[in-house]
Design an enzyme around this catalytic site. Structure first.
Site, PDB file in Angstrom:
ATOM      1  N   LYS A 111       0.828  -1.214   0.000  1.00 56.06           N
ATOM      2  CA  LYS A 111       0.000   0.000   0.000  1.00 56.06           C
ATOM      3  C   LYS A 111       0.863   1.266   0.000  1.00 56.06           C
ATOM      4  CE  LYS A 111      -4.271  -0.799  -0.551  1.00 56.06           C
ATOM      5  NZ  LYS A 111      -4.718  -2.061  -0.104  1.00 56.06           N
ATOM      6  N   LYS A 194      -3.265 -11.753  -9.423  1.00 56.01           N
ATOM      7  CA  LYS A 194      -4.422 -11.533  -8.552  1.00 56.01           C
ATOM      8  C   LYS A 194      -5.479 -10.633  -9.173  1.00 56.01           C
ATOM      9  CE  LYS A 194      -5.957  -9.708  -4.239  1.00 56.01           C
ATOM     10  NZ  LYS A 194      -5.770  -8.627  -3.323  1.00 56.01           N
ATOM     11  N   LYS A 197      -9.729  -5.128  -6.968  1.00 55.26           N
ATOM     12  CA  LYS A 197     -10.514  -3.932  -7.304  1.00 55.26           C
ATOM     13  C   LYS A 197      -9.642  -2.788  -7.786  1.00 55.26           C
ATOM     14  CE  LYS A 197     -13.087  -4.952  -3.486  1.00 55.26           C
ATOM     15  NZ  LYS A 197     -13.829  -4.820  -2.264  1.00 55.26           N
TER      16      LYS A 197
HETATM   17  P1  TYM Z   1     -10.920  -7.337   0.483  1.00 57.09           P
HETATM   18  O1  TYM Z   1     -12.060  -6.402   0.512  1.00 57.09           O
HETATM   19  O2  TYM Z   1      -9.666  -6.946  -0.198  1.00 57.09           O
HETATM   20  O3  TYM Z   1     -11.351  -8.707  -0.115  1.00 57.09           O
HETATM   21  C1  TYM Z   1     -12.448  -9.379   0.451  1.00 57.09           C
HETATM   22  C2  TYM Z   1     -12.244 -10.875   0.394  1.00 57.09           C
HETATM   23  O4  TYM Z   1     -12.061 -11.290  -0.964  1.00 57.09           O
HETATM   24  C3  TYM Z   1     -10.878 -12.060  -1.049  1.00 57.09           C
HETATM   25  N1  TYM Z   1     -10.234 -11.827  -2.346  1.00 57.09           N
HETATM   26  C4  TYM Z   1      -9.808 -12.801  -3.146  1.00 57.09           C
HETATM   27  N2  TYM Z   1      -9.853 -14.136  -3.023  1.00 57.09           N
HETATM   28  C5  TYM Z   1      -9.343 -14.873  -4.040  1.00 57.09           C
HETATM   29  N3  TYM Z   1      -8.812 -14.328  -5.165  1.00 57.09           N
HETATM   30  C6  TYM Z   1      -8.745 -12.989  -5.327  1.00 57.09           C
HETATM   31  N4  TYM Z   1      -8.240 -12.464  -6.427  1.00 57.09           N
HETATM   32  C7  TYM Z   1      -9.261 -12.157  -4.288  1.00 57.09           C
HETATM   33  N5  TYM Z   1      -9.364 -10.818  -4.129  1.00 57.09           N
HETATM   34  C8  TYM Z   1      -9.961 -10.633  -2.918  1.00 57.09           C
HETATM   35  C9  TYM Z   1      -9.998 -11.588   0.085  1.00 57.09           C
HETATM   36  O5  TYM Z   1      -9.051 -12.590   0.423  1.00 57.09           O
HETATM   37  C10 TYM Z   1     -11.015 -11.358   1.164  1.00 57.09           C
HETATM   38  O6  TYM Z   1     -11.332 -12.575   1.802  1.00 57.09           O
HETATM   39  N6  TYM Z   1      -8.864  -7.311   4.943  1.00 57.09           N
HETATM   40  C11 TYM Z   1     -10.003  -7.822   4.231  1.00 57.09           C
HETATM   41  C12 TYM Z   1     -11.338  -7.361   4.783  1.00 57.09           C
HETATM   42  C13 TYM Z   1     -11.507  -7.667   6.216  1.00 57.09           C
HETATM   43  C14 TYM Z   1     -11.735  -8.943   6.792  1.00 57.09           C
HETATM   44  C15 TYM Z   1     -11.819  -8.729   8.186  1.00 57.09           C
HETATM   45  C16 TYM Z   1     -11.884 -10.212   6.261  1.00 57.09           C
HETATM   46  C17 TYM Z   1     -11.465  -6.758   7.236  1.00 57.09           C
HETATM   47  N7  TYM Z   1     -11.665  -7.406   8.401  1.00 57.09           N
HETATM   48  C18 TYM Z   1     -12.059  -9.784   9.081  1.00 57.09           C
HETATM   49  C19 TYM Z   1     -12.097 -11.265   7.149  1.00 57.09           C
HETATM   50  C20 TYM Z   1     -12.201 -11.053   8.528  1.00 57.09           C
HETATM   51  C21 TYM Z   1      -9.856  -7.312   2.806  1.00 57.09           C
HETATM   52  O7  TYM Z   1      -9.125  -6.427   2.516  1.00 57.09           O
HETATM   53  O8  TYM Z   1     -10.630  -7.851   1.968  1.00 57.09           O
END
Ligand code: TYM
Length: 331
Positions: A111, A194, A197
């Site tokens: 980041k 990967k 977004k």
């Molecule tokens: P975020 O918003 O980036 O992504 C949400 C979830 O989607 C999964 N993900 C993927 N899985 C497989 N392949 C991909 N290309 C891919 N892109 C995204 C992420 O692994 C995630 O599970 N930190 C987390 C949000 C969060 C969270 C939590 C999750 C905050 N607190 C507590 C679980 C428990 C995040 O940035 O997700």
């Protein structure tokens, strides 16, 4: 019965990576476990601080979760900022989180490379907020994609450290969870490993994309001139196309194109056309539900309100107990 927590940041529409990484498994386990699914809107402020977009992003994620099969009658669906207890636990965990370990976190390093003009403390302490999200319900399982593995490891560190510091066995160890043996990582269409977004135009396929948008993106996906010798290893961009096909298409479709590849007869135009149609077949029912749910403000309000009430019960209990353990006492 286990306690399960998962979340998604409210930073835009959900893509196939989010669905296969975080939602699909959650949907499968929501009827047999004590499940919480929330929208991480506090987290979104680390990268998306614009007030005008905050609510509409939260709404979009809520709509898309529900459309993807998260059942608010079975799981507790809520918005992170409706639980200020999470912010309190985050504060308390930060007192025992060290600069060195936070700075070493891969997502922080990534980041600060991408967001040089806004290296805020929220980015640094992202893992303690995520740990608070999980241990506020004393969860043991966290359905997430592969990119969250390190955050889960840090969550275990913070939970164990709390137990050790206060000589209790209060927080259980939570683990990243997937039904298969490996956590999932859905690749991008632009040749990167990967789907994400913020990875730029042409990388991600969103659940709400219209069929013509999906066709256009898939047809433009990075490929090459094809193999010149049989049974060659695949370059990354080609591996990505096969990996998407493995996730979304029928096994015989995948096998057909694998054989073509191995015989050097593959035509990527044909493969992409097939992949686009398979993506469309998968996303069309979701898209229809998304469009429908987005109109139903009253239902969404009810879901968010009920979810916040249910989630609060466990959060308030944890915070009360944590305060006692730490030694806060009323006069
Ligand atoms: P975020 O918003 O980036 O992504 C949400 C979830 O989607 C999964 N993900 C993927 N899985 C497989 N392949 C991909 N290309 C891919 N892109 C995204 C992420 O692994 C995630 O599970 N930190 C987390 C949000 C969060 C969270 C939590 C999750 C905050 N607190 C507590 C679980 C428990 C995040 O940035 O997700």
């Amino acid at each position: 019965m286990e306690t399960v927590v998962s979340g998604i940041r409210s930073t835009g529409n959900l893509h196939l990576g989010n669905y296969f990484g975080a939602i699909q498994n959650f949907v499968k386990m929501q009827y047999e476990n004590n499940c919480y699914f929330f929208i991480a809107d506090y987290h979104s402020l680390t990268t998306h601080p614009t007030p005008a977009d905050l609510h509409s992003n939260v709404k979009q994620v809520l709509v898309e979760y529900l459309a993807a099969g998260i059942d608010p009658e079975a799981a507790t669906v809520y918005i992170q900022s409706d639980l200020p207890e999470v912010a309190e636990l985050y504060l308390l965990l930060n007192m025992n989180a060290y600069l060195g370990e936070l700075e070493r976190c891969t997502s922080f390093k990534e980041k600060i490379r991408k967001q040089t003009e806004n290296v805020n403390a929220g980015l640094l302490t992202y893992p303690t907020l995520m740990a608070a999200d999980i241990i506020i319900h004393r969860a043991t399982k966290v359905p997430v994609g592969k990119d969250q593995e390190q955050h889960l490891e840090m969550t275990r560190t913070f939970a164990n450290r709390f137990n050790r510091m206060y000589n209790v066995s209060y927080f259980p160890e939570p683990f990243a969870y997937n039904f298969g043996s490996e956590l999932i990582k859905i690749p991008g269409l632009d040749g990167s490993t990967k789907m994400g977004k913020s990875e730029g135009e042409g990388n991600a396929l969103f659940l709400a994309d219209a069929p013509e948008v999906i066709r256009k993106k898939v047809m433009r996906a990075v490929s090459d001139a094809g193999p010149t010798e049989p049974n060659q290893p695949k370059p990354q961009a080609i591996e990505n196309l096969f990996s998407l096909m493995k996730t979304l298409s029928k096994p015989e479709t995948l096998q057909f194109f694998e054989e073509k590849y191995n015989n050097c007869e593959i035509r990527y135009g044909d493969m992409k056309k097939q992949l686009a149609e398979d993506v469309i077949e998968f996303t069309t029912p979701l898209r229809e539900k998304i469009l429908d749910l987005a109109k139903n403000e009253e239902y969404l309000r009810k879901v968010a309100k009920n979810g916040a009430e249910k989630a609060k019960e466990s959060a308030v209990k944890t915070i009360k107990e944590v305060r006692e353990i730490i030694g806060f006492k009323p006069f």
